[in-house]
Design a protein around this motif. Structure first.
Motif, PDB file in Angstrom:
ATOM      1  N   MET A 169       0.848  -1.204   0.000  1.00  0.00           N
ATOM      2  CA  MET A 169       0.000   0.000   0.000  1.00  0.00           C
ATOM      3  C   MET A 169       0.888   1.260   0.000  1.00  0.00           C
ATOM      4  SD  MET A 169      -3.285  -0.742   2.435  1.00  0.00           S
ATOM      5  CE  MET A 169      -4.374  -2.133   2.149  1.00  0.00           C
ATOM      6  N   ARG A 170       1.958   1.215   0.773  1.00  0.00           N
ATOM      7  CA  ARG A 170       2.889   2.362   0.819  1.00  0.00           C
ATOM      8  C   ARG A 170       3.485   2.659  -0.537  1.00  0.00           C
ATOM      9  NH1 ARG A 170       5.534   4.211   6.103  1.00  0.00           N
ATOM     10  NH2 ARG A 170       4.139   3.302   7.628  1.00  0.00           N
ATOM     11  N   GLN A 171       3.594   1.590  -1.350  1.00  0.00           N
ATOM     12  CA  GLN A 171       4.218   1.759  -2.673  1.00  0.00           C
ATOM     13  C   GLN A 171       3.193   2.031  -3.774  1.00  0.00           C
ATOM     14  OE1 GLN A 171       7.418   2.041  -2.907  1.00  0.00           O
ATOM     15  NE2 GLN A 171       7.649   1.537  -0.743  1.00  0.00           N
ATOM     16  N   SER A 172       1.922   2.119  -3.417  1.00  0.00           N
ATOM     17  CA  SER A 172       0.862   2.262  -4.426  1.00  0.00           C
ATOM     18  C   SER A 172       0.702   3.752  -4.802  1.00  0.00           C
ATOM     19  CB  SER A 172      -0.441   1.686  -3.860  1.00  0.00           C
ATOM     20  OG  SER A 172      -1.420   1.604  -4.848  1.00  0.00           O
ATOM     21  N   ILE A 173       1.783   4.291  -5.301  1.00  0.00           N
ATOM     22  CA  ILE A 173       1.901   5.743  -5.503  1.00  0.00           C
ATOM     23  C   ILE A 173       1.601   6.098  -6.961  1.00  0.00           C
ATOM     24  CG2 ILE A 173       3.518   7.682  -5.479  1.00  0.00           C
ATOM     25  CD1 ILE A 173       5.016   6.146  -3.216  1.00  0.00           C
ATOM     26  N   ILE A 174       0.783   7.117  -7.117  1.00  0.00           N
ATOM     27  CA  ILE A 174       0.427   7.586  -8.461  1.00  0.00           C
ATOM     28  C   ILE A 174       1.559   8.463  -9.002  1.00  0.00           C
ATOM     29  CG2 ILE A 174      -1.070   9.240  -9.655  1.00  0.00           C
ATOM     30  CD1 ILE A 174      -2.757   7.028  -9.264  1.00  0.00           C
ATOM     31  N   ARG A 175       2.108   8.074 -10.139  1.00  0.00           N
ATOM     32  CA  ARG A 175       3.096   8.935 -10.796  1.00  0.00           C
ATOM     33  C   ARG A 175       2.394   9.641 -11.942  1.00  0.00           C
ATOM     34  NH1 ARG A 175       7.512   4.330 -10.731  1.00  0.00           N
ATOM     35  NH2 ARG A 175       5.612   3.199 -10.255  1.00  0.00           N
ATOM     36  N   ALA A 176       1.872  10.822 -11.636  1.00  0.00           N
ATOM     37  CA  ALA A 176       1.014  11.530 -12.590  1.00  0.00           C
ATOM     38  C   ALA A 176       1.722  12.772 -13.112  1.00  0.00           C
ATOM     39  CB  ALA A 176      -0.283  11.924 -11.895  1.00  0.00           C
ATOM     40  N   PRO A 177       1.704  12.970 -14.419  1.00  0.00           N
ATOM     41  CA  PRO A 177       2.353  14.174 -14.950  1.00  0.00           C
ATOM     42  C   PRO A 177       1.489  15.420 -14.781  1.00  0.00           C
ATOM     43  CG  PRO A 177       1.465  12.838 -16.735  1.00  0.00           C
ATOM     44  CD  PRO A 177       1.191  12.085 -15.464  1.00  0.00           C
ATOM     45  N   ALA A 178       2.135  16.569 -14.683  1.00  0.00           N
ATOM     46  CA  ALA A 178       1.410  17.841 -14.675  1.00  0.00           C
ATOM     47  C   ALA A 178       0.567  17.912 -15.940  1.00  0.00           C
ATOM     48  CB  ALA A 178       2.403  18.995 -14.626  1.00  0.00           C
ATOM     49  N   GLY A 179      -0.678  18.397 -15.800  1.00  0.00           N
ATOM     50  CA  GLY A 179      -1.583  18.480 -16.943  1.00  0.00           C
ATOM     51  C   GLY A 179      -2.570  17.331 -16.998  1.00  0.00           C
ATOM     52  N   SER A 180      -2.285  16.250 -16.235  1.00  0.00           N
ATOM     53  CA  SER A 180      -3.232  15.130 -16.185  1.00  0.00           C
ATOM     54  C   SER A 180      -4.289  15.421 -15.113  1.00  0.00           C
ATOM     55  CB  SER A 180      -2.499  13.825 -15.873  1.00  0.00           C
ATOM     56  OG  SER A 180      -1.914  13.880 -14.586  1.00  0.00           O
ATOM     57  N   ALA A 181      -5.304  14.546 -15.053  1.00  0.00           N
ATOM     58  CA  ALA A 181      -6.348  14.680 -14.037  1.00  0.00           C
ATOM     59  C   ALA A 181      -6.577  13.328 -13.390  1.00  0.00           C
ATOM     60  CB  ALA A 181      -7.643  15.163 -14.675  1.00  0.00           C
ATOM     61  N   LEU A 182      -6.649  13.323 -12.084  1.00  0.00           N
ATOM     62  CA  LEU A 182      -6.977  12.105 -11.356  1.00  0.00           C
ATOM     63  C   LEU A 182      -8.432  12.236 -10.894  1.00  0.00           C
ATOM     64  CD1 LEU A 182      -5.489   9.498 -10.091  1.00  0.00           C
ATOM     65  CD2 LEU A 182      -6.121  10.678  -8.001  1.00  0.00           C
ATOM     66  N   ILE A 183      -9.304  11.448 -11.507  1.00  0.00           N
ATOM     67  CA  ILE A 183     -10.738  11.495 -11.179  1.00  0.00           C
ATOM     68  C   ILE A 183     -10.984  10.413 -10.135  1.00  0.00           C
ATOM     69  CG2 ILE A 183     -13.077  11.257 -12.117  1.00  0.00           C
ATOM     70  CD1 ILE A 183     -11.889  11.966 -14.884  1.00  0.00           C
ATOM     71  N   ARG A 184     -11.456  10.801  -8.958  1.00  0.00           N
ATOM     72  CA  ARG A 184     -11.525   9.809  -7.874  1.00  0.00           C
ATOM     73  C   ARG A 184     -12.816   9.905  -7.065  1.00  0.00           C
ATOM     74  NH1 ARG A 184      -9.785  12.001  -2.707  1.00  0.00           N
ATOM     75  NH2 ARG A 184      -9.156  14.162  -2.974  1.00  0.00           N
ATOM     76  N   ASP A 185     -13.296   8.749  -6.666  1.00  0.00           N
ATOM     77  CA  ASP A 185     -14.360   8.613  -5.679  1.00  0.00           C
ATOM     78  C   ASP A 185     -13.693   8.956  -4.342  1.00  0.00           C
ATOM     79  OD1 ASP A 185     -16.021   7.453  -3.652  1.00  0.00           O
ATOM     80  OD2 ASP A 185     -16.880   6.082  -5.132  1.00  0.00           O
ATOM     81  N   VAL A 186     -14.228   9.942  -3.634  1.00  0.00           N
ATOM     82  CA  VAL A 186     -13.511  10.423  -2.433  1.00  0.00           C
ATOM     83  C   VAL A 186     -13.438   9.383  -1.315  1.00  0.00           C
ATOM     84  CG1 VAL A 186     -14.112  12.835  -2.895  1.00  0.00           C
ATOM     85  CG2 VAL A 186     -15.512  11.496  -1.301  1.00  0.00           C
ATOM     86  N   ARG A 187     -14.192   8.284  -1.467  1.00  0.00           N
ATOM     87  CA  ARG A 187     -14.148   7.232  -0.435  1.00  0.00           C
ATOM     88  C   ARG A 187     -12.925   6.338  -0.597  1.00  0.00           C
ATOM     89  NH1 ARG A 187     -19.932   4.770  -1.714  1.00  0.00           N
ATOM     90  NH2 ARG A 187     -18.858   4.736  -3.725  1.00  0.00           N
ATOM     91  N   THR A 188     -12.306   6.366  -1.760  1.00  0.00           N
ATOM     92  CA  THR A 188     -11.130   5.520  -2.022  1.00  0.00           C
ATOM     93  C   THR A 188      -9.996   5.908  -1.078  1.00  0.00           C
ATOM     94  OG1 THR A 188     -11.804   5.458  -4.330  1.00  0.00           O
ATOM     95  CG2 THR A 188      -9.569   4.713  -3.838  1.00  0.00           C
ATOM     96  N   TRP A 189      -9.397   4.918  -0.430  1.00  0.00           N
ATOM     97  CA  TRP A 189      -8.325   5.186   0.544  1.00  0.00           C
ATOM     98  C   TRP A 189      -7.123   5.800  -0.154  1.00  0.00           C
ATOM     99  CZ3 TRP A 189      -8.025  -0.286   3.254  1.00  0.00           C
ATOM    100  CH2 TRP A 189      -9.261  -0.547   3.866  1.00  0.00           C
ATOM    101  N   HIS A 190      -6.564   6.798   0.500  1.00  0.00           N
ATOM    102  CA  HIS A 190      -5.393   7.475  -0.074  1.00  0.00           C
ATOM    103  C   HIS A 190      -4.650   8.215   1.040  1.00  0.00           C
ATOM    104  CE1 HIS A 190      -8.523  10.557   0.093  1.00  0.00           C
ATOM    105  NE2 HIS A 190      -7.541  11.439   0.183  1.00  0.00           N
ATOM    106  N   GLY A 191      -3.447   8.652   0.728  1.00  0.00           N
ATOM    107  CA  GLY A 191      -2.679   9.456   1.675  1.00  0.00           C
ATOM    108  C   GLY A 191      -1.471  10.045   0.969  1.00  0.00           C
ATOM    109  N   GLY A 192      -1.053  11.206   1.429  1.00  0.00           N
ATOM    110  CA  GLY A 192       0.155  11.811   0.872  1.00  0.00           C
ATOM    111  C   GLY A 192       1.379  11.008   1.298  1.00  0.00           C
ATOM    112  N   THR A 193       2.454  11.124   0.552  1.00  0.00           N
ATOM    113  CA  THR A 193       3.717  10.496   0.954  1.00  0.00           C
ATOM    114  C   THR A 193       4.688  11.607   1.367  1.00  0.00           C
ATOM    115  OG1 THR A 193       4.495  10.455  -1.336  1.00  0.00           O
ATOM    116  CG2 THR A 193       3.352   8.504  -0.545  1.00  0.00           C
ATOM    117  N   ALA A 194       5.838  11.196   1.880  1.00  0.00           N
ATOM    118  CA  ALA A 194       6.807  12.190   2.359  1.00  0.00           C
ATOM    119  C   ALA A 194       7.372  12.976   1.173  1.00  0.00           C
ATOM    120  CB  ALA A 194       7.931  11.483   3.104  1.00  0.00           C
ATOM    121  N   ASN A 195       7.546  14.250   1.369  1.00  0.00           N
ATOM    122  CA  ASN A 195       8.174  15.069   0.323  1.00  0.00           C
ATOM    123  C   ASN A 195       9.661  15.200   0.660  1.00  0.00           C
ATOM    124  OD1 ASN A 195       9.040  16.926  -1.527  1.00  0.00           O
ATOM    125  ND2 ASN A 195       7.314  18.332  -1.252  1.00  0.00           N
ATOM    126  N   VAL A 196      10.463  14.376  -0.013  1.00  0.00           N
ATOM    127  CA  VAL A 196      11.911  14.401   0.243  1.00  0.00           C
ATOM    128  C   VAL A 196      12.644  15.126  -0.881  1.00  0.00           C
ATOM    129  CG1 VAL A 196      11.882  12.316   1.665  1.00  0.00           C
ATOM    130  CG2 VAL A 196      12.222  12.102  -0.801  1.00  0.00           C
TER     131      VAL A 196
END
Ligand SMILES: [Fe+2]
Length: 280
Positions: A199-226
């Protein structure tokens, strides 16, 4: 198109091998709806034109500057160095997100109706040093069924948020991780201590200009900004034709801006508009 990530089966992934999430081309509405219904989210390429992205970045940079000048990293509203924009639909840079054809074609197809409500626009950002955020859904149970038979997870999608990365999202800069197929899950997501590595590795690699359309109930969380950059994503939200939450929509949009919207978008935003007669 990337490889697809395998859905949850019996609470565990079908494979240990992680793969990129599929990216759907703008205009491929059927495929986008299919993946959204399956996973609880879908990544759409090229949702913003270069000029729309440039405008969105301008607005985001301005508000990030204002908010970080006013609020120290330790006082950020989503944990250290992690900020939610709050309602920003009153600004043209966010109002332009309300009726992006590649996005709303998918959203209206999901509900089979154009009779939706726009809940506003905002997003979030994290600065270098932000830590991993616990997995969560953006919506708790609000049905209050006196018989306890029905909870929000039992319903079709009530609320969709579309996120727009303002920079390329990657593993270094605090991209969001999303757990597929959790949108109808009655369980609570695991705590950080109990969260499995996949789950920790289930990270979206999305380019600027794309759109992530999501059901807000779907589990998610930010990752560390290193990384050394601020990770910004803006958003717009839509409520299902059959779903309302009292107090969700405060009138904040100036009449002049409201009147620049199409007839369809004005219907979606009726409750966000400041009535001309109420303005001083
Ligand atoms: Fe969230």
């Amino acid at each position: 198109m990337g490889l697809r990530i395998d859905p949850l089966v019996g609470g565990s992934p079908m494979t240990e091998t992680r793969a990129d999430f599929e990216v759907v081309a703008a205009g491929d509405v059927d495929e986008a709806v299919r993946i959204f219904q399956r996973d609880g989210f879908v990544l759409l390429a090229d949702a913003l034109t270069p000029s729309q992205l440039a405008l969105a970045r301008q607005g985001a940079d301005r508000i990030v500057q204002e908010q970080t000048d006013a609020i120290a990293l330790e006082k950020a509203n989503r944990g250290y160095a992690r900020y939610s924009f709050g309602q920003q639909v009153q600004h043209p840079e966010w109002a332009q997100l309300i009726e992006l054809k590649p996005v709303v074609d998918v959203v209206t197809a999901i509900w089979g109706s154009e009779d939706l409500t726009c809940s506003g626009a905002g997003g979030d950002y994290s600065l270098p040093g932000a830590k991993i955020q616990h997995l969560h859904a953006d919506m708790g149970d609000c049905l209050n069924d006196p018989e306890g038979r029905t909870v929000i997870a039992d319903l079709p999608t009530p609320f969709i948020v579309v996120n727009f990365p303002m920079v390329d999202f990657g593993r270094e800069n605090g991209a969001t991780r999303f757990i597929p197929c959790t949108q109808r899950n009655r369980q609570r997501p695991p705590s950080l201590e109990q969260e499995p590595e996949w789950m920790r590795q289930s990270i979206i690699r999305a380019p600027a200009g794309s759109a992530l359309i999501r059901d807000v109930r779907t589990w998610h969380g930010g990752t560390a900004n290193v990384s050394a950059e601020t990770r910004v994503m803006t958003s717009v939200g839509y409520l299902a034709p059959w779903f309302r939450r009292p107090g969700d929509n405060e009138p904040v949009m100036p009449r002049e801006l409201y009147e620049t919207l199409s007839e369809r978008a004005r219907k979606w935003c009726r409750s966000l508009a400041i009535d001309a007669s109420e303005r001083t």
